[in-house]
Scaffold this motif. Structure first.
Motif, short mmCIF file in Angstrom:
data_model
loop_
_atom_site.label_atom_id
_atom_site.label_comp_id
_atom_site.label_asym_id
_atom_site.label_seq_id
_atom_site.Cartn_x
_atom_site.Cartn_y
_atom_site.Cartn_z
N PHE A 16 0.84 -1.21 0.00
CA PHE A 16 0.00 0.00 0.00
C PHE A 16 0.88 1.26 0.00
O PHE A 16 0.70 2.16 -0.81
N ILE A 26 -4.87 3.63 -5.38
CA ILE A 26 -5.43 2.52 -4.61
C ILE A 26 -6.85 2.31 -5.14
O ILE A 26 -7.60 3.28 -5.33
N ASP A 30 -8.25 -3.28 -3.40
CA ASP A 30 -6.92 -3.36 -2.79
C ASP A 30 -7.02 -3.31 -1.28
O ASP A 30 -7.93 -2.68 -0.72
#
Ligand code: BYC
Length: 318
Positions: A16, A26, A30
């Motif tokens: 991330f 993102i 995810d």
């Protein structure tokens, strides 16, 4: 054969962080830290609520527009705000928020919306000033959000910003027309600018020294600039426009600073911003009461749509 073990949280977090650091996006499927999800839902919901509540101050003037042309422009603008609210609620839903729940939080006062919409619109010049200053401030704040780290929000912002640019131009054009009119019209514009200037500066939020969310939101790529940076950008952009228009901005401390290459300006009344955010602005009660009434009046539409969907699902079942 056993399934491969799910990656540990540290590994997920590292991925991330790498996506955010590379300024990539993102996406809803995810993995993301819980705080990131919560912060986005908070900001996107407040933003959506602002668009919806923001229909009221200008909507107040649709039935009293001075010409058919002005009425058509204003109707289109107010409808655009409704559309922006819908894109944003949809973006919040991709994070697991429920739109009905967000609406409940708005009308119960549990979630905020922008302070600016708690000020009254007293003349038609306010329609122009909202377009010029409020949408102008919105553009300054929102263009960087097109590069935000969360895909659905940043993509929604691209279209919203295009429409906000049209809103700003229509406001400026309306004010320019009034400034070419009579003394009384010029006085209406100046009075409107006097009332909306400081609240527009407050739209950017509290000063950086008093903004609890900025540091983390910038680290996560949810915000790209601080509140004070964007406020300065807005002042620098707006002063020459005020000069071209022929209005005076109501700040005796406003002056070009050649060393900084920016305008110095006075301190907004932060106690006023705190009061408006906590529900005690001039129109907070009226705005929420109106939104609550609209929600109750729309109950039959929601019930009919749900009944229709249930029947259609039943008919399609084998
Ligand atoms: N009004 O730590 P901070 C439009 C709250 S729509 C009310 O700096 P953050 C338009 C803040 O939420 C305009 N509340 O927060 C529509 C936080 O509260 P909580 C709306 C404010 O989030 C129709 C607390 O104060 N635009 O343009 O890092 C017609 C501390 O602040 C305000 C957006 O929503 C305020 N002015 O930064 C025409 C854009 N300022 O939740 C035009 C997206 C602060 O911690 N949002 N608060 O209790 C943002 O960019 C950021 O959320 C903000 C605030 C810059 C607004």
């Amino acid at each position: 054969m056993t399934a491969p073990a799910a990656p540990a949280e540290a590994e997920l977090n590292a991925r991330f962080e790498a996506v955010v650091a590379a300024q990539e996006r993102i996406e809803p499927r995810d993995w993301m830290p819980e705080g990131y999800r919560r912060t986005l839902i908070r900001q996107i919901a407040q933003h959506a609520h602002s668009e919806i509540i923001g229909m009221q101050p200008e909507g107040n003037w649709i039935s009293r527009a001075p010409s058919l042309r002005r009425k058509a422009i204003l109707l289109a603008k107010v409808q655009d705000e409704a559309g922006h609210g819908l894109y944003l609620y949809s973006a919040a839903e991709t994070l697991g928020a429920d739109r009905a729940d967000l609406t409940r939080r708005l009308i119960s006062g549990a979630q905020k919306y922008s302070s600016i919409f708690n000020y009254p619109t007293l003349s038609y010049a306010d329609v122009g000033t909202i377009g010029w200053l409020v949408d102008g401030a919105a553009i300054c704040n929102q263009v960087p959000l097109c590069r935000g780290s969360y895909g659905p929000y940043s993509r929604a912002m691209i279209r919203i910003c295009k429409e906000e640019s049209f809103h700003q131009r229509q406001g400026y054009e309306l004010l320019m027309t009034m400034m070419r009119g009579t003394d009384a019209q010029r006085a209406m514009v100046q009075d409107s600018v006097n009332r909306f200037w400081w609240p527009s500066l407050m739209m950017f939020g509290p000063p950086d020294t008093d903004s609890p969310n900025t540091a983390q939101s910038m680290a996560w790529g949810i915000k790209r600039h601080t509140n004070d940076e964007l406020r300065q950008r807005f002042v620098d952009m707006t002063v020459p426009q005020a000069e071209a228009l022929g209005v005076t901005l109501p700040d005796p401390d406003l002056a070009w600073n050649p060393e900084r290459g920016s305008y110095d300006f006075g301190e907004p009344d932060w106690a006023e911003l705190r009061a408006v955010i906590s529900g005690n602005g001039p129109c907070n009660a009226q705005r929420l009461a109106h939104r609550r009434r609209a929600h109750e009046d729309g109950a039959w539409v929601r019930e009919a749509a749900a009944a229709f969907a249930a029947r259609a699902a039943g008919e399609e079942a084998p």
